[in-house]
Every structure is written in structure tokens, then in C-alpha cells.
Design a protein around this motif. Structure first.
Motif, PDB file in Angstrom:
ATOM      1  N   TRP A   1       5.414   7.806   6.270  1.00 28.70           N
ATOM      2  CA  TRP A   1       4.807   7.260   7.371  1.00 28.70           C
ATOM      3  C   TRP A   1       6.187   6.869   7.656  1.00 28.70           C
ATOM      4  CZ3 TRP A   1       0.603   4.415   3.890  1.00 28.70           C
ATOM      5  CH2 TRP A   1      -0.458   5.115   3.453  1.00 28.70           C
ATOM      6  N   GLY A   2       5.647   5.430   8.812  1.00 33.30           N
ATOM      7  CA  GLY A   2       6.201   5.124   9.338  1.00 33.30           C
ATOM      8  C   GLY A   2       7.460   5.861   9.697  1.00 33.30           C
ATOM      9  N   GLN A   3       8.055   6.856  10.966  1.00 32.59           N
ATOM     10  CA  GLN A   3       8.794   7.696  11.274  1.00 32.59           C
ATOM     11  C   GLN A   3       8.676   8.155  12.692  1.00 32.59           C
ATOM     12  OE1 GLN A   3      11.302  10.390   7.844  1.00 32.59           O
ATOM     13  NE2 GLN A   3       9.909   9.597   6.651  1.00 32.59           N
ATOM     14  N   GLY A   4       7.124   7.985  12.568  1.00 36.33           N
ATOM     15  CA  GLY A   4       6.965   8.361  14.079  1.00 36.33           C
ATOM     16  C   GLY A   4       6.010  10.080  14.487  1.00 36.33           C
TER      17      GLY A   4
ATOM     18  N   CYS B   1       2.558  10.030  13.788  1.00 37.42           N
ATOM     19  CA  CYS B   1       0.980   9.832  13.968  1.00 37.42           C
ATOM     20  C   CYS B   1       1.603   9.803  15.534  1.00 37.42           C
ATOM     21  CB  CYS B   1       0.585   9.283  13.267  1.00 37.42           C
ATOM     22  SG  CYS B   1      -0.974   8.935  13.758  1.00 37.42           S
ATOM     23  N   THR B   2       2.456   8.939  15.764  1.00 34.87           N
ATOM     24  CA  THR B   2       2.907   8.973  16.986  1.00 34.87           C
ATOM     25  C   THR B   2       2.657   9.736  18.196  1.00 34.87           C
ATOM     26  OG1 THR B   2       2.993   5.909  16.191  1.00 34.87           O
ATOM     27  CG2 THR B   2       3.844   7.216  18.963  1.00 34.87           C
TER      28      THR B   2
ATOM     29  N   ASN C   1      -6.906  -0.579   9.092  1.00 32.71           N
ATOM     30  CA  ASN C   1      -6.193  -0.021   9.242  1.00 32.71           C
ATOM     31  C   ASN C   1      -5.231  -0.450  10.516  1.00 32.71           C
ATOM     32  OD1 ASN C   1      -6.704   1.468   6.755  1.00 32.71           O
ATOM     33  ND2 ASN C   1      -7.965   3.147   8.144  1.00 32.71           N
ATOM     34  N   PRO C   2      -4.346  -1.416  10.441  1.00 34.94           N
ATOM     35  CA  PRO C   2      -3.834  -1.811  11.560  1.00 34.94           C
ATOM     36  C   PRO C   2      -2.194  -0.571  12.291  1.00 34.94           C
ATOM     37  CG  PRO C   2      -2.781  -3.488   9.507  1.00 34.94           C
ATOM     38  CD  PRO C   2      -4.130  -2.271   9.112  1.00 34.94           C
ATOM     39  N   ALA C   3      -2.369  -0.332  11.371  1.00 35.63           N
ATOM     40  CA  ALA C   3      -1.345   0.495  11.509  1.00 35.63           C
ATOM     41  C   ALA C   3      -1.782   1.601  12.401  1.00 35.63           C
ATOM     42  CB  ALA C   3      -0.709   1.765  10.269  1.00 35.63           C
ATOM     43  N   SER C   4      -3.061   2.527  12.794  1.00 37.13           N
ATOM     44  CA  SER C   4      -3.304   3.221  13.166  1.00 37.13           C
ATOM     45  C   SER C   4      -4.097   2.364  14.592  1.00 37.13           C
ATOM     46  CB  SER C   4      -5.324   4.115  12.419  1.00 37.13           C
ATOM     47  OG  SER C   4      -5.180   4.152  11.417  1.00 37.13           O
TER      48      SER C   4
ATOM     49  N   LYS D   1      -1.843   0.233  16.259  1.00 35.62           N
ATOM     50  CA  LYS D   1      -0.290  -0.171  16.357  1.00 35.62           C
ATOM     51  C   LYS D   1      -0.250   1.606  16.904  1.00 35.62           C
ATOM     52  CE  LYS D   1       3.976  -1.945  16.766  1.00 35.62           C
ATOM     53  NZ  LYS D   1       4.808  -2.104  16.286  1.00 35.62           N
ATOM     54  N   VAL D   2      -0.551   2.766  16.847  1.00 36.26           N
ATOM     55  CA  VAL D   2       0.026   4.198  16.744  1.00 36.26           C
ATOM     56  C   VAL D   2      -0.309   3.889  18.397  1.00 36.26           C
ATOM     57  CG1 VAL D   2      -0.568   6.677  16.938  1.00 36.26           C
ATOM     58  CG2 VAL D   2       0.867   5.071  15.220  1.00 36.26           C
TER      59      VAL D   2
ATOM     60  N   LYS E   1       1.223   1.625  20.613  1.00 35.02           N
ATOM     61  CA  LYS E   1       2.609   2.503  21.704  1.00 35.02           C
ATOM     62  C   LYS E   1       2.181   3.661  21.935  1.00 35.02           C
ATOM     63  CE  LYS E   1       4.594   3.686  17.703  1.00 35.02           C
ATOM     64  NZ  LYS E   1       5.465   3.818  16.525  1.00 35.02           N
TER      65      LYS E   1
HETATM   66  C1  COA Z   1      -1.857   5.576  10.716  1.00 35.60           C
HETATM   67  C2  COA Z   1      -1.206   6.327  10.495  1.00 35.60           C
HETATM   68  C3  COA Z   1      -1.926   7.468  10.137  1.00 35.60           C
HETATM   69  C4  COA Z   1       0.250   6.592  10.987  1.00 35.60           C
HETATM   70  O1  COA Z   1       1.028   7.333  10.435  1.00 35.60           O
HETATM   71  P1  COA Z   1       2.491   7.566  11.109  1.00 35.60           P
HETATM   72  O2  COA Z   1       3.256   8.532  11.433  1.00 35.60           O
HETATM   73  O3  COA Z   1       2.821   6.159  10.447  1.00 35.60           O
HETATM   74  O4  COA Z   1       2.259   6.318  11.966  1.00 35.60           O
HETATM   75  P2  COA Z   1       3.914   6.207  13.152  1.00 35.60           P
HETATM   76  O5  COA Z   1       5.113   5.833  11.941  1.00 35.60           O
HETATM   77  O6  COA Z   1       4.048   7.004  14.525  1.00 35.60           O
HETATM   78  O7  COA Z   1       3.413   4.066  13.611  1.00 35.60           O
HETATM   79  C5  COA Z   1       2.834   3.909  12.889  1.00 35.60           C
HETATM   80  C6  COA Z   1       3.378   2.415  13.314  1.00 35.60           C
HETATM   81  O8  COA Z   1       2.436   1.527  12.704  1.00 35.60           O
HETATM   82  C7  COA Z   1       3.008   0.434  11.856  1.00 35.60           C
HETATM   83  N1  COA Z   1       2.838   0.018  10.694  1.00 35.60           N
HETATM   84  C8  COA Z   1       2.515   0.550   9.543  1.00 35.60           C
HETATM   85  N2  COA Z   1       2.299  -0.559   9.245  1.00 35.60           N
HETATM   86  C9  COA Z   1       1.907  -1.123   9.564  1.00 35.60           C
HETATM   87  C10 COA Z   1       0.488  -2.061   9.270  1.00 35.60           C
HETATM   88  N3  COA Z   1       0.326  -2.885   7.931  1.00 35.60           N
HETATM   89  N4  COA Z   1       0.528  -3.318  10.623  1.00 35.60           N
HETATM   90  C11 COA Z   1       0.820  -3.230  11.967  1.00 35.60           C
HETATM   91  N5  COA Z   1       1.964  -2.286  12.437  1.00 35.60           N
HETATM   92  C12 COA Z   1       1.928  -1.387  11.144  1.00 35.60           C
HETATM   93  C13 COA Z   1       4.573   1.266  12.075  1.00 35.60           C
HETATM   94  O9  COA Z   1       5.997   0.074  11.945  1.00 35.60           O
HETATM   95  C14 COA Z   1       4.915   1.875  13.173  1.00 35.60           C
HETATM   96  O10 COA Z   1       5.329   0.744  14.269  1.00 35.60           O
HETATM   97  P3  COA Z   1       6.783   1.205  15.161  1.00 35.60           P
HETATM   98  O11 COA Z   1       7.401   1.929  15.341  1.00 35.60           O
HETATM   99  O12 COA Z   1       6.631   0.253  15.958  1.00 35.60           O
HETATM  100  O13 COA Z   1       7.300   0.689  13.539  1.00 35.60           O
HETATM  101  C15 COA Z   1      -0.004   6.242   8.728  1.00 35.60           C
HETATM  102  O14 COA Z   1       1.025   4.802   8.327  1.00 35.60           O
HETATM  103  C16 COA Z   1      -1.229   5.598   7.225  1.00 35.60           C
HETATM  104  O15 COA Z   1      -2.173   6.492   7.282  1.00 35.60           O
HETATM  105  N6  COA Z   1      -1.551   4.431   6.875  1.00 35.60           N
HETATM  106  C17 COA Z   1      -2.157   4.408   6.107  1.00 35.60           C
HETATM  107  C18 COA Z   1      -3.421   3.678   6.176  1.00 35.60           C
HETATM  108  C19 COA Z   1      -4.437   4.021   7.589  1.00 35.60           C
HETATM  109  O16 COA Z   1      -3.517   2.620   8.116  1.00 35.60           O
HETATM  110  N7  COA Z   1      -4.790   4.955   7.159  1.00 35.60           N
HETATM  111  C20 COA Z   1      -5.266   5.424   8.655  1.00 35.60           C
HETATM  112  C21 COA Z   1      -6.649   6.263   8.160  1.00 35.60           C
HETATM  113  S1  COA Z   1      -7.749   5.940   9.302  1.00 35.60           S
END
Ligand code: COA
Length: 82
Positions: free
Chosen positions: A4-7, A9-10, A37-40, A42-43, A46
Motif C-alpha cells: 500500500w502507498g507505493q502508487g 493503485c494510482t 475507505n478514504p484512501a480510495s 485519495k486515489v 490523484k
Molecule cells: C485504497 C487502496 C486500494 C489504494 O491502493 P494503493 O496502491 O495503496 O494506492 P496508492 O499508493 O496509489 O495511493 C494511495 C493514496 O492514499 C493515501 N492514503 C492512505 N491512507 C489514507 C487515509 N486513511 N486517508 C486519506 N488518504 C490515505 C496515500 O497516502 C496515497 O496518497 P499519496 O500518494 O498522496 O501519499 C489501498 O490503500 C487499500 O486497500 N487500503 C485499505 C482499505 C481500503 O480503503 N480498501 C478499499 C476497498 S474498497
């Protein structure tokens, strides 16, 4: 998780937009994520998608109603950022 966080998904999401606009000829692409799931989201930000709406308690997931946060992008928006 180590990957996770290595780009990754982006990178994949960018390719989905390219395929949708260039190969399928779409005018608009939209996507939604669970608000917990805020990381989604964020993707989506981006890759140039913009926040459009929050569908409150729209899905029933494991016995709980959850919010869906919607993002979208037009082909004309995408062409400006590639
Ligand atoms: C969402 C997910 C699929 C993204 O995959 P990934 O390969 O990690 O995505 P990327 O690395 O391309 O980008 C993730 C971005 O989210 C950001 N991020 C991570 N956790 C975050 C959070 N809690 N809130 C906001 N942003 C967050 C990261 O910092 C990154 O942004 P940045 O490049 O500006 O630092 C993965 O992080 C994941 O599975 N997370 C866990 C739970 C989840 O949300 N699952 C979704 C299922 S529907």
C-alpha cells in the motif's frame, strides 16, 4: 500492508481512465467508494477525478448502511491533465 502507498493503485486507475476514454470512447467516467475507505478517494483525486456527491447510507454492507462517496471525470477534463 507492504504494497500500500507505493502508487500501484494510482497507476492502475490512470490506465483505466486511458482505456475508457481512448479505447472505449467514453464521455465520462464515475466511481464511488465507501466513506470509511478514504484512501480510495485519495486515489480518485490523484488521477484527476472530482468529488460529486455523497450518497448517504446507500448500500447495505454486512448489516450496516454505509455512505458512498462519488467522484467523476469528463473526457475534456482528462485531456487537460495527460
Ligand atoms: C485504497 C487502496 C486500494 C489504494 O491502493 P494503493 O496502491 O495503496 O494506492 P496508492 O499508493 O496509489 O495511493 C494511495 C493514496 O492514499 C493515501 N492514503 C492512505 N491512507 C489514507 C487515509 N486513511 N486517508 C486519506 N488518504 C490515505 C496515500 O497516502 C496515497 O496518497 P499519496 O500518494 O498522496 O501519499 C489501498 O490503500 C487499500 O486497500 N487500503 C485499505 C482499505 C481500503 O480503503 N480498501 C478499499 C476497498 S474498497
Amino acid at each position: 500492508m507492504p504494497n500500500w502507498g507505493q502508487g500501484y493503485c494510482t497507476e492502475a486507475a490512470k490506465e483505466i481512465l486511458r482505456y475508457g476514454f481512448e479505447v472505449l470512447g467514453l464521455h465520462r467516467i464515475h466511481s464511488g467508494h465507501f466513506s470509511r475507505n478514504p484512501a480510495s478517494g485519495k486515489v480518485m483525486q490523484k488521477i484527476g477525478m472530482v468529488y460529486e456527491d455523497c450518497r448517504r447510507q446507500h448500500r447495505l454492507k454486512l448489516g450496516e448502511y454505509v455512505d458512498i462517496v462519488d467522484y467523476g471525470i469528463l473526457k475534456s477534463d482528462w485531456q487537460k491533465i495527460i
